[in-house]
Design a protein around this motif. Structure first.
Motif, PDB file in Angstrom:
ATOM      1  N   ASP A 473      59.152  -8.997  34.933  1.00  9.76           N
ATOM      2  CA  ASP A 473      58.864 -10.292  34.316  1.00  9.76           C
ATOM      3  C   ASP A 473      59.509 -10.352  32.937  1.00  9.76           C
ATOM      4  O   ASP A 473      59.900  -9.335  32.371  1.00  9.76           O
ATOM      5  CB  ASP A 473      57.353 -10.512  34.229  1.00  9.76           C
ATOM      6  N   ILE A 474      59.603 -11.547  32.358  1.00  5.27           N
ATOM      7  CA  ILE A 474      60.341 -11.742  31.117  1.00  5.27           C
ATOM      8  C   ILE A 474      59.737 -10.972  29.946  1.00  5.27           C
ATOM      9  O   ILE A 474      60.460 -10.459  29.091  1.00  5.27           O
ATOM     10  CB  ILE A 474      60.456 -13.256  30.764  1.00  5.27           C
ATOM     11  N   LEU A 475      58.404 -10.836  29.898  1.00  3.88           N
ATOM     12  CA  LEU A 475      57.797 -10.112  28.781  1.00  3.88           C
ATOM     13  C   LEU A 475      58.075  -8.620  28.876  1.00  3.88           C
ATOM     14  O   LEU A 475      58.287  -7.953  27.856  1.00  3.88           O
ATOM     15  CB  LEU A 475      56.287 -10.377  28.738  1.00  3.88           C
ATOM     16  N   SER A 476      58.099  -8.078  30.084  1.00  2.00           N
ATOM     17  CA  SER A 476      58.465  -6.674  30.250  1.00  2.00           C
ATOM     18  C   SER A 476      59.923  -6.453  29.862  1.00  2.00           C
ATOM     19  O   SER A 476      60.268  -5.442  29.255  1.00  2.00           O
ATOM     20  CB  SER A 476      58.236  -6.236  31.695  1.00  2.00           C
ATOM     21  N   ILE A 477      60.772  -7.418  30.205  1.00  3.90           N
ATOM     22  CA  ILE A 477      62.188  -7.314  29.843  1.00  3.90           C
ATOM     23  C   ILE A 477      62.349  -7.334  28.324  1.00  3.90           C
ATOM     24  O   ILE A 477      63.101  -6.539  27.745  1.00  3.90           O
ATOM     25  CB  ILE A 477      62.996  -8.454  30.493  1.00  3.90           C
TER      26      ILE A 477
END
Length: 515
Positions: A473-477
């Protein structure tokens, strides 16, 4: 940053020499591992290869999978994508376990029981992919015939297996990870017993835990080296964050002395819809030259603009680039995209700004300081109804504080800093579905290489390219971006800063084409 470049080159040379000296001792291990993979390949038939191709659709591009005629072809793509290795062969063990080839686990030094115990924490195949595979095993020829009859209008004129039937429904966007209603309706009509598998899937998905990438400890800087950030800086900064802002505390050792647990595990949340007619619009404001003498040229910014263009086109966005944008031009761009007709059919919106700046604001090419909040406010649900309930991502490559003395190949995107700064949350609109990615924390400069582009944008590009295919997901990225950027430099450090009001998990669909 010439000294850092030299040191990186020296480090790479040393590492290369070390690899040459030690490579022979590992060659036999790699060869043995490939021999074991070949043994597994020999024991799998055409049916198992098709099953593996189906299970790997979220991990390897469909285009590459279509070319695979053997299990070893699939293994080669997993090896190339660093999803499979001798050190960590669990993904293949998981795949063999799913297709009930447990006798082959011995080649990977696993047992069936060990795989079962590790699945909750090491699972790579999604729950949705597992569901479809399990259902395919329970759809016999009579059930399949009935399901195809009910879906006749959307079915191709070809012989279908239960697996290809479910794959076709997914490809046609009739079913998805967050929408299994068509499948539920089909089961209710012709195979009610299979409805229990769907119910089980929905419950497991609701309780699934999503965690950020593992935060590895880093060594302290050599004695005598200084860090740009102090513990008090970080504590003051964290106090200014919105409750749901994200701050990754990896990469800079002293950060850990003042706080812990900044990133709690997140319960599985709903996922933003990503199956509309188009992914959405991406706007890139790329300021290289400025009409005021106090703002220098931003050499290297073209590299950033090119990378952002490539990666967001790859993700399916329509990319619009504007170079050397004055305040008046920016107003026109904002008004244009505030009322853009394609928002209604799009999943998402991205706005990137590459320019000089100071905390909470960025410079236009004619030297006017424009608050970031003013830019973002054009896309609230009230001002831009077409983007209501959709994720709106803003990435800002600009300094957020005072300029520092730098070596020749690194420049700072900062000018005339103020001694005090407003709270960070003042930059983000007070409504849902926004994400603001800043290149650096408040009060500090961001670094840009004069030919290779900025640390932040290059890291964002590389991590989107590498982690989107893994369904991160974008926050993990962005957490991975934080970790990467924070490790760069010597005595000069940079820490990116995401802040957000997202209500759901944002996962970009895996592009069919390779970047």
């Amino acid at each position: 940053m010439g000294d850092i470049l030299i040191s990186e080159k020296s480090g790479m040379a040393a590492a290369s020499q070390g690899l040459s000296m030690s490579s022979s001792s590992h060659d036999n291990g790699r060869e043995n591992f490939r021999e074991r993979l070949l043994d597994i390949d020999y024991n799998l038939g055409d049916l198992e290869v098709e099953q593996l191709k189906f299970l790997c659709q979220d991990l390897v591009s469909r285009k590459n999978l279509e070319k695979c005629s053997s299990a070893s072809d699939i293994f080669e793509h997993l090896l190339a994508g660093k999803l499979l290795s001798e050190e960590d062969p669990f993904l293949l063990a998981e795949l063999l376990y799913i297709i009930k080839q447990n006798s082959l686990l011995k080649y990977l030094h696993y047992t069936k029981e060990q795989v079962e115990n590790l699945l909750p924490t090491k699972r790579k195949v999604s729950l949705f992919r597992n569901l479809l595979y399990e259902m395919s095993e329970n759809i016999d020829s009579d059930i399949l015939k009935s399901m195809i009859f009910l879906q006749k209008e959307s079915m191709p004129k070809m012989q279908m297996t239960s697996l290809s039937f479910l794959g076709h429904l997914e490809k046609q966007a009739q079913i998805g990870e967050d929408d299994v209603k068509v499948l539920e309706d089909l089961c209710a009509k012709v195979a009610p017993s299979l409805g229990r598998k769907i119910e089980k899937y929905k419950k497991e998905k609701a309780f699934q835990v999503v965690t950020c990438p593992v935060d590895k400890e880093t060594e302290s800087l050599p004695q005598g080296k200084e860090e740009v950030f102090s513990c008090s800086d970080v504590q003051q900064f964290l106090g200014a964050l919105p409750v749901n802002s994200l701050f990754c505390n990896s990469g800079i050792s002293k950060f850990r002395q003042g706080f812990s647990g900044v990133l709690p595990s997140l319960k599985k949340s709903p996922v933003y819809k990503m199956d509309r007619k188009c992914r959405g619009q991406c706007v890139i404001i790329n300021n290289h030259s400025f009409t005021v003498t106090s703002l220098s040229e931003r050499r290297g910014t073209q590299k950033d603009a090119e990378c952002l263009t490539h990666v967001f086109k790859w993700l399916g966005f329509n990319v619009n680039i504007y170079n050397d944008v004055t305040k008046e031009n920016l107003e026109e761009v904002l008004i244009k995209f505030q009322s853009h007709p394609d928002h209604a059919d799009g999943d998402c919106f991205v706005f990137c700004v590459l320019t000089h700046g100071k905390f909470g604001a960025v410079y236009s090419s004619d030297g006017v300081l424009i608050p970031i909040r003013e830019i973002m406010s054009h896309f609230t649900a009230l001002q831009c109804p077409g983007l209501a309930d959709k994720p709106k991502l803003f990435f800002i490559q600009a300094c957020q504080g005072e300029e520092i003395q730098l070596s020749v190949s690194i420049e700072a995107d900062a000018i005339n800093p103020e001694p005090t700064h407003p709270p960070l949350q003042n930059s983000v609109p007070n409504e849902a579905d926004f994400l603001l990615g800043l290149a650096t924390v408040p009060g500090y400069v961001s670094f840009r290489h004069t030919t290779e582009g900025s640390w932040y944008i290059q890291s964002l590009y590389n991590h989107l390219k590498d982690l989107v295919p893994r369904h991160e997901d974008i926050l993990s990225i962005l957490t991975a971006v934080n970790d990467d950027v924070s490790r760069r430099g010597g005595t000069r450090k940079q820490m990116p800063q995401p802040a957000f009001t997202l209500r759901k998990i944002l996962i970009f669909p895996v592009p069919q084409e390779e970047l």
